[in-house]
Scaffold this motif. Structure first.
Motif, short mmCIF file in Angstrom:
data_model
loop_
_atom_site.label_atom_id
_atom_site.label_comp_id
_atom_site.label_asym_id
_atom_site.label_seq_id
_atom_site.Cartn_x
_atom_site.Cartn_y
_atom_site.Cartn_z
N TRP A 163 0.85 -1.19 0.00
CA TRP A 163 0.00 0.00 0.00
C TRP A 163 0.88 1.24 0.00
O TRP A 163 2.02 1.20 0.47
CB TRP A 163 -0.90 0.03 1.24
CG TRP A 163 -1.88 -1.10 1.34
CD1 TRP A 163 -1.62 -2.38 1.73
CD2 TRP A 163 -3.27 -1.05 1.03
NE1 TRP A 163 -2.76 -3.13 1.68
CE2 TRP A 163 -3.80 -2.34 1.26
CE3 TRP A 163 -4.13 -0.04 0.60
CZ2 TRP A 163 -5.14 -2.66 1.08
CZ3 TRP A 163 -5.47 -0.34 0.41
CH2 TRP A 163 -5.97 -1.64 0.63
N LEU A 164 0.34 2.34 -0.48
CA LEU A 164 0.98 3.64 -0.38
C LEU A 164 0.05 4.56 0.40
O LEU A 164 -1.12 4.73 0.02
CB LEU A 164 1.25 4.23 -1.77
CG LEU A 164 1.95 5.60 -1.79
CD1 LEU A 164 3.36 5.49 -1.24
CD2 LEU A 164 1.98 6.17 -3.21
N VAL A 165 0.53 5.13 1.48
CA VAL A 165 -0.31 5.90 2.40
C VAL A 165 0.29 7.28 2.61
O VAL A 165 1.42 7.42 3.06
CB VAL A 165 -0.45 5.17 3.76
CG1 VAL A 165 -1.33 5.99 4.70
CG2 VAL A 165 -1.03 3.78 3.56
N HIS A 177 -4.76 5.04 9.81
CA HIS A 177 -4.51 3.64 9.51
C HIS A 177 -4.13 2.92 10.81
O HIS A 177 -3.51 3.49 11.70
CB HIS A 177 -3.41 3.47 8.46
CG HIS A 177 -2.12 4.17 8.77
ND1 HIS A 177 -2.00 5.55 8.73
CD2 HIS A 177 -0.90 3.71 9.11
CE1 HIS A 177 -0.76 5.90 9.03
NE2 HIS A 177 -0.07 4.80 9.28
N SER A 204 -8.89 12.27 1.37
CA SER A 204 -8.30 10.95 1.19
C SER A 204 -8.88 9.93 2.16
O SER A 204 -9.06 8.76 1.81
CB SER A 204 -6.78 11.03 1.39
OG SER A 204 -6.19 11.81 0.37
N PHE A 239 -10.82 4.02 -2.01
CA PHE A 239 -9.56 4.03 -1.27
C PHE A 239 -8.63 2.91 -1.75
O PHE A 239 -7.45 3.16 -2.02
CB PHE A 239 -9.82 3.89 0.23
CG PHE A 239 -8.58 4.12 1.06
CD1 PHE A 239 -8.29 5.37 1.55
CD2 PHE A 239 -7.70 3.08 1.31
CE1 PHE A 239 -7.13 5.60 2.28
CE2 PHE A 239 -6.54 3.28 2.05
CZ PHE A 239 -6.26 4.55 2.54
N ASN A 279 -6.97 3.49 -5.10
CA ASN A 279 -6.02 4.60 -5.13
C ASN A 279 -4.82 4.42 -4.22
O ASN A 279 -3.93 5.29 -4.19
CB ASN A 279 -6.76 5.90 -4.74
CG ASN A 279 -7.76 6.32 -5.79
OD1 ASN A 279 -7.57 6.09 -6.99
ND2 ASN A 279 -8.87 6.92 -5.35
N HIS A 280 -4.74 3.28 -3.50
CA HIS A 280 -3.63 3.09 -2.56
C HIS A 280 -3.01 1.70 -2.58
O HIS A 280 -1.90 1.53 -2.08
CB HIS A 280 -4.10 3.41 -1.13
CG HIS A 280 -4.52 4.83 -0.93
ND1 HIS A 280 -3.64 5.83 -0.58
CD2 HIS A 280 -5.73 5.42 -1.06
CE1 HIS A 280 -4.29 6.98 -0.49
NE2 HIS A 280 -5.55 6.76 -0.78
N TYR A 281 -3.70 0.72 -3.14
CA TYR A 281 -3.22 -0.67 -3.11
C TYR A 281 -2.17 -0.91 -4.19
O TYR A 281 -2.27 -0.40 -5.30
CB TYR A 281 -4.41 -1.61 -3.30
CG TYR A 281 -4.05 -3.07 -3.35
CD1 TYR A 281 -3.61 -3.74 -2.22
CD2 TYR A 281 -4.15 -3.78 -4.55
CE1 TYR A 281 -3.30 -5.09 -2.27
CE2 TYR A 281 -3.85 -5.13 -4.62
CZ TYR A 281 -3.41 -5.78 -3.46
OH TYR A 281 -3.09 -7.11 -3.51
N VAL A 317 2.18 10.78 -4.05
CA VAL A 317 1.29 11.37 -3.04
C VAL A 317 1.23 12.86 -3.30
O VAL A 317 2.26 13.54 -3.28
CB VAL A 317 1.81 11.09 -1.62
CG1 VAL A 317 0.95 11.81 -0.59
CG2 VAL A 317 1.85 9.59 -1.34
N ILE A 367 0.14 4.24 -9.30
CA ILE A 367 -0.67 3.22 -8.65
C ILE A 367 -1.66 2.64 -9.66
O ILE A 367 -2.24 3.34 -10.47
CB ILE A 367 -1.41 3.82 -7.44
CG1 ILE A 367 -0.40 4.17 -6.35
CG2 ILE A 367 -2.46 2.84 -6.90
CD1 ILE A 367 -0.99 4.84 -5.15
#
Length: 425
Positions: free
Chosen positions: A222-224, A230, A287, A293, A296-298, A322, A420
């Motif tokens: 993931w990108l956070v 989280h 976000s 979600f 856009n993040h996995y 990001v 992503i």
């Protein structure tokens, strides 16, 4: 091949160099073929429960003392201090090991910045601005976020995005809760979050009721971005991230353990510590409530190039932007038994060997089975910018086992990395 038979095996046998270490850095780079050997950097967290997959000797899990908590993190290529209460003076800082001497990577970069991290990063940041870690817990940790640049600057810190990858080699077992809560359920309001924070001393504040959990799978990530809530689950995570240790815990009770409110406002100005509206405003609201979600993040691994016929495969495992900016990337290199490859790296990189044995520019590397708290290893290396751009040779010296190496890169250093949405290869 370097002869390391006479090298010290214990960090306590090393002499620490400080001050003007430029000559020592030059000598280490010369002996290492442009590479620097790094010693393990262990970090405890008083409020967490170690997952026992860092290969640290179980007898050393509380090597910092019981009051400091168990060791559940190992940091890689770090010039960032750990923001722990009661910390030792060099906690979180990686040490370069050269013969009978050691010195911090932070001091090495200060002495030879352009050589080690490249002119662009040195001129822009004046430091190695990123690091990575293994983050390993028995169960979930509290729902929290990392401040963005603006909110972190209010207390003289830097904001922090981070990436996750779950290496299969460190996840033979899932531990207690292999799920991570991310963001907030669409439709959640700021008043809902504010009300949860107001209930801090009234038992479970119920903030997890406002979030959603996603099952974690080894070999994905993931990108956070900063400001995103989280609650990481119980897989051992490889985490490239910005060089900052800011955070705020928004969950007050986790697995029956109370979270001190001090951890909610650790990086908040004292005058704003009771300002619930300010605490809510730290969140990246758009976000957090994003209905897409996961999309856009996995992250799934993406091949850098189709090199499998040549006996190796290089894959992006952390990538993407990001707020339009590439903060870091990470790759996983797998070299087949008896094979070798030379890769022109995007820039300086810190690497960790997670499986097998071999050599990097003739420097021996291997993944250990168990590591004592004071023991030196051959699994962690910092590759200088100069060596990276000249091409790094990776060789698998095993006839039976793959050589697997994780490595991360600094901001805007990997222009060919995908956005992503890449697909598994």
């Amino acid at each position: 091949m370097l002869d390391l038979a006479a090298e010290p095996r214990d960090v306590r046998a090393l002499r620490t160099l400080e001050g003007d270490i430029g000559g020592a850095v030059d000598a280490a780079l010369e002996r290492g073929g442009g590479l620097l050997r790094l010693a393990p950097c262990w970090v405890p967290r008083s409020f967490l429960h170690p997952g026992r997959r860092l290969k640290l000797d179980p007898r050393d899990l509380y090597a910092f003392g019981l009051s400091r908590g168990g060791i559940d993190e190992r940091w890689f290529g770090s010039t960032t201090e750990a923001a722990n209460e009661g910390r030792v003076h060099d906690e979180g800082l990686s040490y370069v090991v050269d013969g009978a001497h050691r010195f911090t990577l932070r001091d090495a970069v200060a002495a030879r910045g352009e050589t080690l991290i490249g002119p662009s990063l040195w001129q822009t940041y004046g430091r190695w601005p990123v690091y990575s870690k293994f983050f390993d817990n028995m169960g979930p940790i509290p729902l929290h976020m990392h401040q963005d640049a603006y909110h972190a600057s209010l207390v003289g810190q830097e904001g922090k995005p981070e990436g996750y990858y779950f290496p299969p080699q460190h996840n033979a077992v899932d531990n207690a809760f292999p799920h991570t809560f991310f963001g907030l359920v669409p439709g959640t309001t700021k008043a809902d979050v504010r009300a949860a924070l107001a209930r801090w001393e009234e038992g479970d504040n119920g903030i997890l009721d406002l979030s959603a959990a996603y099952r974690l799978r080894p070999g994905s990530g993931w990108l956070v971005g900063p400001g995103i809530l989280h609650a990481p689950g119980s897989l051992c995570t490889y985490e490239p991230q910005w060089g900052s240790d800011v955070f705020g815990m928004y969950q007050n009770l986790c697995e029956g353990r109370a979270v001190p409110r001090d951890l909610l406002v650790k990086d908040v100005a004292p005058a704003r510590a009771d300002d619930l509206d300010h605490l809510v405003e730290q969140l990246d609201w758009e976000s957090n409530v994003d209905p897409n979600f996961k999309r856009n993040h996995y992250l799934e691994p993406v091949l850098v190039s189709d090199t499998r016929a040549a006996g190796y495969a290089d894959r992006w495992v952390v990538y993407g932007r990001v707020k339009g900016r590439q903060w870091f990337t990470a790759r996983e290199l797998t070299v087949d038994p008896g094979c070798r490859c030379t890769i022109t790296e995007p820039g300086a990189t810190s690497l960790i060997v997670v499986q097998g044995r071999g050599a990097v520019n003739n420097l021996p590397v291997r993944s250990p089975a168990m590591i004592g708290f004071h023991e030196l290893t051959e699994d962690e290396v910092f590759v200088s910018h100069t060596a990276a751009r000249a091409g790094v040779t990776y060789e698998n010296l095993s006839a039976t086992e793959p050589l697997v190496i994780l490595r991360y890169f600094g901001p805007e250093e990997d222009p060919d990395a995908p956005d992503i949405g890449g697909t598994l290869q």
